[in-house]
Design a protein around this motif. Sequence first.
Motif, short mmCIF file in Angstrom:
data_model
loop_
_atom_site.label_atom_id
_atom_site.label_comp_id
_atom_site.label_asym_id
_atom_site.label_seq_id
_atom_site.Cartn_x
_atom_site.Cartn_y
_atom_site.Cartn_z
N ASP A 1 0.89 -1.32 -0.01
CA ASP A 1 -0.11 0.04 0.13
C ASP A 1 0.92 1.29 0.00
OD1 ASP A 1 -2.29 -1.35 0.02
OD2 ASP A 1 -2.73 -1.01 2.11
N PHE A 2 2.06 1.02 0.69
CA PHE A 2 2.72 2.50 0.66
C PHE A 2 3.77 2.44 -0.56
CE2 PHE A 2 2.41 4.87 4.84
CZ PHE A 2 1.47 3.97 5.35
N GLY A 3 3.73 1.41 -1.42
CA GLY A 3 4.74 1.45 -2.44
C GLY A 3 6.19 1.19 -2.17
N VAL A 4 6.29 0.44 -1.02
CA VAL A 4 7.67 0.15 -0.61
C VAL A 4 8.25 -1.30 -1.38
CG1 VAL A 4 9.22 -0.40 1.31
CG2 VAL A 4 7.42 1.38 1.58
N ASP A 5 9.29 -1.17 -1.94
CA ASP A 5 9.86 -2.30 -2.54
C ASP A 5 10.62 -3.12 -1.35
OD1 ASP A 5 10.52 -3.60 -4.90
OD2 ASP A 5 12.50 -2.52 -5.04
N PHE A 6 10.06 -4.49 -1.82
CA PHE A 6 10.51 -5.50 -0.56
C PHE A 6 11.02 -6.70 -1.36
CE2 PHE A 6 6.84 -8.13 -0.10
CZ PHE A 6 6.04 -7.26 -0.59
N GLU A 7 11.61 -7.67 -0.71
CA GLU A 7 11.96 -8.91 -0.95
C GLU A 7 11.55 -9.91 0.33
OE1 GLU A 7 15.85 -10.07 -2.27
OE2 GLU A 7 15.86 -8.42 -3.64
#
Length: 411
Positions: A28-34
């Motif tokens: 939702d916050f548009g944070v890139d993650f793996e």
Amino acid sequence: MLKKKVALLMGSDSDFPSLKGCIKILKDFGVDFELHIISAHRTPRKAAEFSENAIKNGFSVIIAAAGKAAHLAGVIAAHTILPVIGIPIKSSTLDGLDALLSTVQMPKGVPVATVAIDGGENAALLAIQILAISDSDLAKKLTVYKETMANEINKKDLELQREVEQIWKMKGNNSMKKMEQIYEGKAKKVFKTDDLQLFIVDYKDDATAFNGEKKGTIEGKGIINNKVTNHLMKMLELKGIPTHFVKELSERETLVKKVKIIPIEVIVRNIAAGSLSKRLGIPEGTKMKSTVLEFCYKDDALGDPMINDYHIFAMDLATKQELELIADYSFKINKYLSEYLKDLQIELIDFKLEYGKTDDGEIILADEISPDTCRFWDSVTKEKLDKDRFRRDLGNVEGAYQEIMKRLLGK
Ligand code: C5P
């Protein structure tokens, strides 16, 4: 801008269902993650390597979730200087207490920011807060998130107040004694009570327009205006605007704080309409560049003439400080009402407010906020849902008032 990466690690694939909330917030916050499965016990070398290379691989925060003897967050924290957030995962045997203690009880020197058992959402938010220190876009999103959360709580509080009121009514705890009438206006009567500081307002169905030249009745208007006014005043109270509202006593009656009405009608206009359109030749419906605040001297015999602040000071109707407070409240009320009504597909065109002074000298919002005193238009169809239907003989007057009550109160 390069998005900063969060590593979301879990000790086992069985932890995944507990991380859905965490993933949703990061998305939702548009944070890139793996997302990876890495176990402190089953793949210890991989855990150490991942952590040692995390900065090189572009990660800024690591979230580590594990259950039972949950060592993952601690092991990851041992091998990096990045902030590590631990999520203790609930397991079938000890309800997550095992994982909580294993994650939170880190020895001095190797911190793990531990969130609640299965607290994936908070882990995501904390990671975002860390990233937001150097990312103004994320910081703005966090501010909006917090405001939305506060609005939801305020809505729930309003509902709770309504329920409490219902319980009071059911208990018949309306023992306030209605005494002699002290005022009868065009739409309301005001009565004294056996409490010197409280009045009862009684809403009528009578309708007048053009300073009493046109007279009529709008069936059920008193009930609707009573309920709508109280609903909106309660909402404004929660936002920090002091009002005279105390308690709804019956369909038409409300207990209010005793005030001396300040004889200034404050008119707030967002869209040109009514007397402003006529006076200035601005076509009705024109969105003005900024909000207009007008003052009228509340005097029926004079037809409520428009005045300015110089008149107000010269006539000693209010001091400069009091007028500034009244203007400040009025702009805030406009913001809160416009935002609230927008969600109900109602456009707030303009409205009139009246303020009163308590015995203690406090200025509070008084009178009413209803289709009698506001111009409400349907945001989509622009249909008028207010007293203009009566003033201009547009028909379906009762229907418009009912529609407003339905949208605001759901009935
Ligand atoms: O008639 P006018 O355009 O000046 O009204 C502006 C707003 O103030 C309208 O929403 C109207 O219903 C309200 N008003 C009011 N009582 C007055 C004058 C205006 O409620 N005496």
